[in-house]
Write an enzyme that holds these catalytic residues in place. Sequence first.
Site, PDB file in Angstrom:
ATOM      1  N   ARG A  42      -4.910  11.179 -48.361  1.00  0.00           N
ATOM      2  CA  ARG A  42      -5.202  12.458 -47.714  1.00  0.00           C
ATOM      3  C   ARG A  42      -5.744  12.130 -46.340  1.00  0.00           C
ATOM      4  O   ARG A  42      -6.855  11.607 -46.193  1.00  0.00           O
ATOM      5  CB  ARG A  42      -6.219  13.236 -48.540  1.00  0.00           C
ATOM      6  CG  ARG A  42      -6.645  14.555 -47.923  1.00  0.00           C
ATOM      7  CD  ARG A  42      -5.686  15.668 -48.302  1.00  0.00           C
ATOM      8  NE  ARG A  42      -6.269  16.960 -47.981  1.00  0.00           N
ATOM      9  CZ  ARG A  42      -5.783  17.750 -47.041  1.00  0.00           C
ATOM     10  NH1 ARG A  42      -4.713  17.412 -46.361  1.00  0.00           N
ATOM     11  NH2 ARG A  42      -6.361  18.907 -46.795  1.00  0.00           N
ATOM     12  N   GLY A  43      -4.950  12.387 -45.316  1.00  0.00           N
ATOM     13  CA  GLY A  43      -5.258  11.979 -43.955  1.00  0.00           C
ATOM     14  C   GLY A  43      -6.601  12.415 -43.434  1.00  0.00           C
ATOM     15  O   GLY A  43      -7.324  11.638 -42.823  1.00  0.00           O
TER      16      GLY A  43
ATOM     17  N   ASP B 235      -9.309  12.938 -44.916  1.00  0.00           N
ATOM     18  CA  ASP B 235     -10.417  12.205 -45.533  1.00  0.00           C
ATOM     19  C   ASP B 235     -10.563  10.784 -45.004  1.00  0.00           C
ATOM     20  O   ASP B 235     -11.670  10.301 -44.813  1.00  0.00           O
ATOM     21  CB  ASP B 235     -10.209  12.080 -47.051  1.00  0.00           C
ATOM     22  CG  ASP B 235     -10.207  13.412 -47.769  1.00  0.00           C
ATOM     23  OD1 ASP B 235     -10.612  14.408 -47.155  1.00  0.00           O
ATOM     24  OD2 ASP B 235      -9.801  13.437 -48.933  1.00  0.00           O
TER      25      ASP B 235
ATOM     26  N   ARG C  10      -8.021   8.776 -42.738  1.00  0.00           N
ATOM     27  CA  ARG C  10      -7.147   8.188 -41.723  1.00  0.00           C
ATOM     28  C   ARG C  10      -7.883   7.265 -40.751  1.00  0.00           C
ATOM     29  O   ARG C  10      -7.409   6.191 -40.413  1.00  0.00           O
ATOM     30  CB  ARG C  10      -6.430   9.283 -40.934  1.00  0.00           C
ATOM     31  CG  ARG C  10      -5.441   8.717 -39.918  1.00  0.00           C
ATOM     32  CD  ARG C  10      -4.670   9.795 -39.206  1.00  0.00           C
ATOM     33  NE  ARG C  10      -4.048  10.768 -40.063  1.00  0.00           N
ATOM     34  CZ  ARG C  10      -2.911  10.599 -40.733  1.00  0.00           C
ATOM     35  NH1 ARG C  10      -2.275   9.461 -40.635  1.00  0.00           N
ATOM     36  NH2 ARG C  10      -2.430  11.551 -41.489  1.00  0.00           N
TER      37      ARG C  10
ATOM     38  N   GLY D  35       9.779  15.463 -34.601  1.00  0.00           N
ATOM     39  CA  GLY D  35      11.025  16.142 -34.898  1.00  0.00           C
ATOM     40  C   GLY D  35      11.604  15.785 -36.259  1.00  0.00           C
ATOM     41  O   GLY D  35      12.511  16.455 -36.735  1.00  0.00           O
TER      42      GLY D  35
ATOM     43  N   GLU E 148       4.153  13.508 -52.966  1.00  0.00           N
ATOM     44  CA  GLU E 148       4.294  12.058 -52.811  1.00  0.00           C
ATOM     45  C   GLU E 148       3.966  11.356 -54.122  1.00  0.00           C
ATOM     46  O   GLU E 148       4.710  10.470 -54.564  1.00  0.00           O
ATOM     47  CB  GLU E 148       3.324  11.524 -51.749  1.00  0.00           C
ATOM     48  CG  GLU E 148       3.710  11.745 -50.335  1.00  0.00           C
ATOM     49  CD  GLU E 148       2.672  11.193 -49.369  1.00  0.00           C
ATOM     50  OE1 GLU E 148       2.730  11.607 -48.203  1.00  0.00           O
ATOM     51  OE2 GLU E 148       1.811  10.369 -49.747  1.00  0.00           O
TER      52      GLU E 148
END
Length: 158
Positions: free
Chosen positions: A18-19, A21, A23, A51, A85
């Site tokens: 979970r980014g 939390d 990254r 994109g 994921e």
Amino acid sequence: MASSLEPKKIYDVFLSFRGVDLRNNFIGHLYQALHRDEVYTFRDSEELKKGDQISPVLMNAIEESCIAIIVFSEDYASSRWCLEELAKIIECKEQKNLIVLPVFYKVDPREVRGGRKSYQRSLARHEFKLGKDSEKVKRYKKALSDAGNLSGWHLNDG
């Protein structure tokens, strides 16, 4: 001859986290350590191009990886992307022998596999949005249970 039919693995490791939390701290350090040791790692901020459609790129990256490291944090289950994921990772573990290594970062494995505490609240929100008997929610719960039962690392600090 059967090995020629298997798809080529592009990534050594796929990182699921979970980014918000993690990254800029734990994942950043883990990614740098893997990169330093020349382990080709898929991390969404590094590999996704502007994109790109997120879902197909992520699902392909999971299929094209040898190992998946799932970093479960308190808010991991709040993200439907993370749960999608995770479900794909568990599917690839069962069907394509993907090696799955869980890291329980400041969360108990029992919370992950049993839907307790923040995981219970997050799953309840998904049930509210998608329906209690939703196939997606059932997939999420099974994937969390399966992953939570894997042997992994339990990190509380640092």
